[in-house]
Scaffold this motif. Structure first.
Motif, PDB file in Angstrom:
ATOM      1  N   SER A  32       0.828  -1.211   0.000  1.00 57.94           N
ATOM      2  CA  SER A  32       0.000   0.000   0.000  1.00 57.94           C
ATOM      3  C   SER A  32       0.856   1.252   0.000  1.00 57.94           C
ATOM      4  CB  SER A  32      -0.915   0.001   1.234  1.00 57.94           C
ATOM      5  OG  SER A  32      -1.834  -1.064   1.185  1.00 57.94           O
ATOM      6  N   ILE A  33       1.929   1.234   0.773  1.00 56.46           N
ATOM      7  CA  ILE A  33       2.819   2.391   0.840  1.00 56.46           C
ATOM      8  C   ILE A  33       3.458   2.643  -0.526  1.00 56.46           C
ATOM      9  CG2 ILE A  33       4.923   3.326   1.870  1.00 56.46           C
ATOM     10  CD1 ILE A  33       4.252   1.658   4.378  1.00 56.46           C
ATOM     11  N   LYS A  34       3.935   1.575  -1.139  1.00 58.98           N
ATOM     12  CA  LYS A  34       4.604   1.708  -2.436  1.00 58.98           C
ATOM     13  C   LYS A  34       3.637   2.187  -3.516  1.00 58.98           C
ATOM     14  CE  LYS A  34       7.525  -0.834  -5.725  1.00 58.98           C
ATOM     15  NZ  LYS A  34       8.545   0.240  -5.716  1.00 58.98           N
ATOM     16  N   SER A  35       2.414   1.679  -3.506  1.00 58.77           N
ATOM     17  CA  SER A  35       1.462   2.057  -4.549  1.00 58.77           C
ATOM     18  C   SER A  35       0.983   3.501  -4.392  1.00 58.77           C
ATOM     19  CB  SER A  35       0.252   1.112  -4.543  1.00 58.77           C
ATOM     20  OG  SER A  35      -0.455   1.205  -3.327  1.00 58.77           O
ATOM     21  N   ASN A  36       1.165   4.070  -3.199  1.00 59.32           N
ATOM     22  CA  ASN A  36       0.736   5.447  -2.958  1.00 59.32           C
ATOM     23  C   ASN A  36       1.909   6.399  -2.727  1.00 59.32           C
ATOM     24  OD1 ASN A  36      -2.415   5.551  -2.648  1.00 59.32           O
ATOM     25  ND2 ASN A  36      -1.784   3.677  -1.580  1.00 59.32           N
ATOM     26  N   LYS A  37       3.099   6.004  -3.144  1.00 55.84           N
ATOM     27  CA  LYS A  37       4.292   6.808  -2.850  1.00 55.84           C
ATOM     28  C   LYS A  37       4.259   8.183  -3.501  1.00 55.84           C
ATOM     29  CE  LYS A  37       7.215   4.823  -6.535  1.00 55.84           C
ATOM     30  NZ  LYS A  37       7.468   6.077  -7.259  1.00 55.84           N
ATOM     31  N   ASP A  38       3.547   8.337  -4.619  1.00 57.84           N
ATOM     32  CA  ASP A  38       3.495   9.622  -5.305  1.00 57.84           C
ATOM     33  C   ASP A  38       2.355  10.511  -4.809  1.00 57.84           C
ATOM     34  OD1 ASP A  38       5.694   8.987  -6.891  1.00 57.84           O
ATOM     35  OD2 ASP A  38       4.451   8.015  -8.411  1.00 57.84           O
ATOM     36  N   ARG A  39       1.545   9.977  -3.907  1.00 55.76           N
ATOM     37  CA  ARG A  39       0.437  10.761  -3.344  1.00 55.76           C
ATOM     38  C   ARG A  39       0.270  10.436  -1.856  1.00 55.76           C
ATOM     39  NH1 ARG A  39      -4.327   8.135  -2.872  1.00 55.76           N
ATOM     40  NH2 ARG A  39      -5.489  10.062  -3.188  1.00 55.76           N
ATOM     41  N   ARG A  40       1.399  10.355  -1.173  1.00 57.10           N
ATOM     42  CA  ARG A  40       1.361   9.918   0.220  1.00 57.10           C
ATOM     43  C   ARG A  40       0.603  10.904   1.108  1.00 57.10           C
ATOM     44  NH1 ARG A  40       5.206  12.683   3.143  1.00 57.10           N
ATOM     45  NH2 ARG A  40       6.594  13.983   1.882  1.00 57.10           N
ATOM     46  N   ILE A  41       0.677  12.200   0.817  1.00 54.76           N
ATOM     47  CA  ILE A  41      -0.038  13.185   1.629  1.00 54.76           C
ATOM     48  C   ILE A  41      -1.541  12.974   1.517  1.00 54.76           C
ATOM     49  CG2 ILE A  41      -0.485  15.638   1.994  1.00 54.76           C
ATOM     50  CD1 ILE A  41       2.333  14.685   2.800  1.00 54.76           C
ATOM     51  N   GLN A  42      -2.037  12.854   0.285  1.00 53.84           N
ATOM     52  CA  GLN A  42      -3.464  12.645   0.077  1.00 53.84           C
ATOM     53  C   GLN A  42      -3.903  11.300   0.657  1.00 53.84           C
ATOM     54  OE1 GLN A  42      -1.145  13.537  -2.173  1.00 53.84           O
ATOM     55  NE2 GLN A  42      -2.001  14.744  -3.865  1.00 53.84           N
ATOM     56  N   TRP A  43      -3.097  10.269   0.432  1.00 54.81           N
ATOM     57  CA  TRP A  43      -3.438   8.920   0.882  1.00 54.81           C
ATOM     58  C   TRP A  43      -3.536   8.839   2.405  1.00 54.81           C
ATOM     59  CZ3 TRP A  43       0.385   5.039   2.720  1.00 54.81           C
ATOM     60  CH2 TRP A  43      -0.201   3.784   2.935  1.00 54.81           C
ATOM     61  N   THR A  44      -2.514   9.313   3.106  1.00 59.94           N
ATOM     62  CA  THR A  44      -2.554   9.260   4.566  1.00 59.94           C
ATOM     63  C   THR A  44      -3.664  10.150   5.112  1.00 59.94           C
ATOM     64  OG1 THR A  44      -0.787  10.935   4.626  1.00 59.94           O
ATOM     65  CG2 THR A  44      -0.135   8.630   4.917  1.00 59.94           C
ATOM     66  N   SER A  45      -3.964  11.250   4.423  1.00 59.21           N
ATOM     67  CA  SER A  45      -5.061  12.117   4.837  1.00 59.21           C
ATOM     68  C   SER A  45      -6.403  11.397   4.722  1.00 59.21           C
ATOM     69  CB  SER A  45      -5.074  13.383   3.988  1.00 59.21           C
ATOM     70  OG  SER A  45      -6.100  14.260   4.388  1.00 59.21           O
ATOM     71  N   GLU A  46      -6.586  10.695   3.623  1.00 55.20           N
ATOM     72  CA  GLU A  46      -7.823   9.943   3.432  1.00 55.20           C
ATOM     73  C   GLU A  46      -8.027   8.920   4.544  1.00 55.20           C
ATOM     74  OE1 GLU A  46      -7.242   8.275  -0.411  1.00 55.20           O
ATOM     75  OE2 GLU A  46      -7.131  10.236  -1.363  1.00 55.20           O
ATOM     76  N   ILE A  47      -6.932   8.240   4.906  1.00 53.02           N
ATOM     77  CA  ILE A  47      -7.031   7.212   5.953  1.00 53.02           C
ATOM     78  C   ILE A  47      -7.350   7.854   7.294  1.00 53.02           C
ATOM     79  CG2 ILE A  47      -5.802   5.378   7.176  1.00 53.02           C
ATOM     80  CD1 ILE A  47      -4.081   5.036   4.649  1.00 53.02           C
ATOM     81  N   VAL A  48      -6.671   8.949   7.622  1.00 48.11           N
ATOM     82  CA  VAL A  48      -6.925   9.639   8.891  1.00 48.11           C
ATOM     83  C   VAL A  48      -8.392  10.033   8.992  1.00 48.11           C
ATOM     84  CG1 VAL A  48      -6.526  11.814  10.111  1.00 48.11           C
ATOM     85  CG2 VAL A  48      -4.588  10.494   9.289  1.00 48.11           C
ATOM     86  N   LEU A  49      -8.951  10.568   7.904  1.00 51.18           N
ATOM     87  CA  LEU A  49     -10.312  11.078   7.930  1.00 51.18           C
ATOM     88  C   LEU A  49     -11.375   9.994   7.828  1.00 51.18           C
ATOM     89  CD1 LEU A  49      -9.857  14.255   5.713  1.00 51.18           C
ATOM     90  CD2 LEU A  49     -10.041  14.137   8.187  1.00 51.18           C
ATOM     91  N   SER A  50     -10.972   8.788   7.493  1.00 52.23           N
ATOM     92  CA  SER A  50     -11.946   7.705   7.370  1.00 52.23           C
ATOM     93  C   SER A  50     -11.904   6.753   8.554  1.00 52.23           C
ATOM     94  CB  SER A  50     -11.695   6.922   6.068  1.00 52.23           C
ATOM     95  OG  SER A  50     -10.442   6.259   6.126  1.00 52.23           O
ATOM     96  N   THR A  51     -11.027   7.014   9.530  1.00 48.46           N
ATOM     97  CA  THR A  51     -10.948   6.170  10.711  1.00 48.46           C
ATOM     98  C   THR A  51     -12.000   6.592  11.724  1.00 48.46           C
ATOM     99  OG1 THR A  51      -9.255   7.627  11.628  1.00 48.46           O
ATOM    100  CG2 THR A  51      -8.478   5.701  10.425  1.00 48.46           C
ATOM    101  N   LEU A  52     -11.931   6.012  12.907  1.00 46.51           N
ATOM    102  CA  LEU A  52     -12.854   6.351  13.977  1.00 46.51           C
ATOM    103  C   LEU A  52     -12.675   7.812  14.378  1.00 46.51           C
ATOM    104  CD1 LEU A  52     -12.487   3.090  16.086  1.00 46.51           C
ATOM    105  CD2 LEU A  52     -14.353   3.719  14.545  1.00 46.51           C
ATOM    106  N   PRO A  53     -13.565   8.353  15.218  1.00 40.14           N
ATOM    107  CA  PRO A  53     -13.482   9.773  15.588  1.00 40.14           C
ATOM    108  C   PRO A  53     -12.140  10.217  16.156  1.00 40.14           C
ATOM    109  CG  PRO A  53     -15.587   8.860  16.278  1.00 40.14           C
ATOM    110  CD  PRO A  53     -14.761   7.706  15.782  1.00 40.14           C
ATOM    111  N   SER A  54     -11.272   9.282  16.511  1.00 43.40           N
ATOM    112  CA  SER A  54      -9.962   9.650  17.040  1.00 43.40           C
ATOM    113  C   SER A  54      -9.102  10.369  16.013  1.00 43.40           C
ATOM    114  CB  SER A  54      -9.212   8.403  17.519  1.00 43.40           C
ATOM    115  OG  SER A  54      -8.905   7.559  16.418  1.00 43.40           O
TER     116      SER A  54
END
Length: 499
Positions: A32-54
């Motif tokens: 997953s990290i390798k496939s998103n290496k060119d958009r890591r900011i957007q990718w990690t942001s998406e994950i943060v915002l789609s997790t639980l309220p934490s």
């Protein structure tokens, strides 16, 4: 006035269905990290915002390494203020930037950091330095940037506004830091060895930070091959030039009367019997060049893009600009509340530093209950935080400066209302809050006033296409932001037939 949500579809394809990447033994979430290496900011942001309220998740990197990302303001306050002592640059962070920054203020912890912070804080609070910065910006604007834009408008030339702003910022910070003019922003667009070396070091250092196997770049550094050889050559060029500037400044018997940062640091160093600590002075001056060159240019590039898509916002900014003189003094730009809000709103959506990383010195538990083991990398995520619906409302995707403003009951004028710095940590917060924040806004507002007073900045993009965000240590537009410059027919002229 609101920017179309379609504009953000490509840059931020947020989905509630985004899942935390699957982790495997030994390799962690390598695929997953390798496939998103060119958009890591957007990718990690998406994950943060789609997790639980934490608004927090743990990314499993290869070989058992964990990396925590958070957009939770309570966690950010805990990291940057409450338990500041436990979250430092750490070994990996310092080792990654050591070739460029050494023990400079942005790469130091503990007593070394405290000493530099105290010295720099005193200098940045100086009124004489503020006047010097204002003068430098005025000269760069009137003698270089505005003439280039005037010619481009008359000849219908396409320019890369990102490149122009980087050159502008580089000239400015070299004058402020060294009292040295590299003349990078000239009509001939000269190639500047010093600036290009900075660009290469920043790019390679960013690749170090995001390497899936850090031992590879460390081995390449030992062998002095590939990108590590390039980094060493460029870093040496930067440091050699910095040392030459220091040498020349020391040889001038009148340097004590100058306002540039180098002179001021030398004076303070001399007063504290530390005059011959050349490496210290070199580290701290290079650190401020790095910060001054990339952050303001990144912020302004995205700002001009957003303004081009929101003519009603541009019109409100122009109303403020016409109330100022052509030189836009410090007191005048200080009162430009709507422009200030527009810059803050732009940086909410496109923070110059989209993610900042610390390392835990001891085991800890974050306010949201996340356990942090000693040695774990933890990143707070300003890019994601600017997209949290609970913080900014359902219209978080809209470019709306009014969310930062309220009307003064007596005068009817706009009044700027700052946000909690732990909700909006674009300039960091706590003990490491950005010392150059005030000067950055001074520079940016003077550029906005100087440019928009006379010109429209019209992006040259195919219909339906939007800039692509990439991030090294700071955010950039991939491939640059191509624009045409159009002279205004009057102060409120925001319509552009090219759009």
């Amino acid at each position: 006035m609101n920017i179309s949500s379609t504009i953000f579809t490509n840059l931020f394809p947020y989905s509630k269905s985004t899942k935390i990447p699957r982790s495997y033994p030994i390799i962690g979430s390598y695929f997953s990290i390798k496939s998103n290496k060119d958009r890591r900011i957007q990718w990690t942001s998406e994950i943060v915002l789609s997790t639980l309220p934490s608004l927090t998740f743990t990314l499993h990197r290869p070989l058992g390494h964990r990396h925590i990302f958070t957009a939770n303001p309570s966690n950010v306050q805990h990291i940057l203020k409450t338990y500041f002592h436990n979250y430092q640059k750490g070994y990996l962070g310092k080792e990654t930037l050591k070739d460029l920054l050494g023990n400079g203020i942005f790469n130091a912890d503990g007593e070394i950091w405290k000493y530099q912070r105290k010295l720099a804080s005193h200098e940045f609070n100086s009124k004489s330095l503020r006047r010097f910065v204002e003068d430098v910006v005025n000269v760069e604007l009137s003698d270089r940037l505005i003439p280039i834009l005037t010619v481009a408008a008359s000849q219908d030339t396409v320019l890369d506004i990102q490149d122009l702003l980087q050159r502008f910022a580089f000239d400015n910070i070299c004058m402020v830091a060294y009292g040295y003019d590299p003349a990078y922003l000239l009509p001939s667009f000269p190639e500047a060895k010093f600036a290009n070396a900075f660009e290469e070091v920043v790019r390679i250092s960013s690749e170090r930070f995001n390497s899936l196997a850090p031992f590879i770049w460390k081995l390449k550094r030992i062998l002095n091959v590939g990108s590590e050889k390039k980094l060493r050559v460029c870093a040496t060029q930067i440091r050699d030039m910095a040392k030459e500037m220091i040498k020349q400044k020391k040889e001038k018997s009148t340097f004590s009367s100058c306002d540039d940062l180098l002179s001021r640091f030398l004076i303070s160093s001399n007063e504290q019997h530390n005059m011959h600590d050349e490496e210290f002075i070199t580290d701290i001056v290079i650190s401020f060049i790095l910060a001054g060159r990339d952050t303001t240019s990144a912020a302004l590039t995205w700002f001009f893009w957003l303004i081009s898509k929101n003519p009603e916002v541009e019109k409100e900014i122009l109303k403020e600009i016409v109330k100022t003189t052509s030189s836009s003094t410090y007191d005048e730009v200080k009162d430009m509340a709507y422009t200030h809000a527009s810059l803050c709103e732009s940086m909410r959506l496109y923070p110059p530093v989209p993610v900042d990383t610390k390392e835990a010195m001891q085991d800890d538990i974050l306010p949201d209950g996340t356990f942090v083991r000693k040695g774990t990398r933890i990143s707070y995520h300003p890019y994601a935080m600017g997209r949290v619906e609970d913080m900014w409302g359902k219209d978080w995707h809209a470019f709306r400066p009014e969310r930062w403003l309220e009307r003064d009951v007596k005068t009817g004028n706009w009044k700027f209302i700052p946000r909690d710095p732990f909700v909006y940590p674009v300039f960091q917060a706590g003990p490491r809050v950005c010392l150059g924040k005030e000067m950055s806004f001074l520079q940016m507002k003077k550029v906005v006033a100087g440019v928009l007073r006379r010109f429209r900045v019209v992006p040259v993009v195919d219909k339906g296409e939007d800039p692509v965000l990439i991030a090294y240590l700071t955010t950039k537009v991939k491939g640059g932001l191509l624009v045409k410059i159009e002279e205004r027919t009057n102060s409120y002229d925001t319509h552009s037939p090219s759009q």
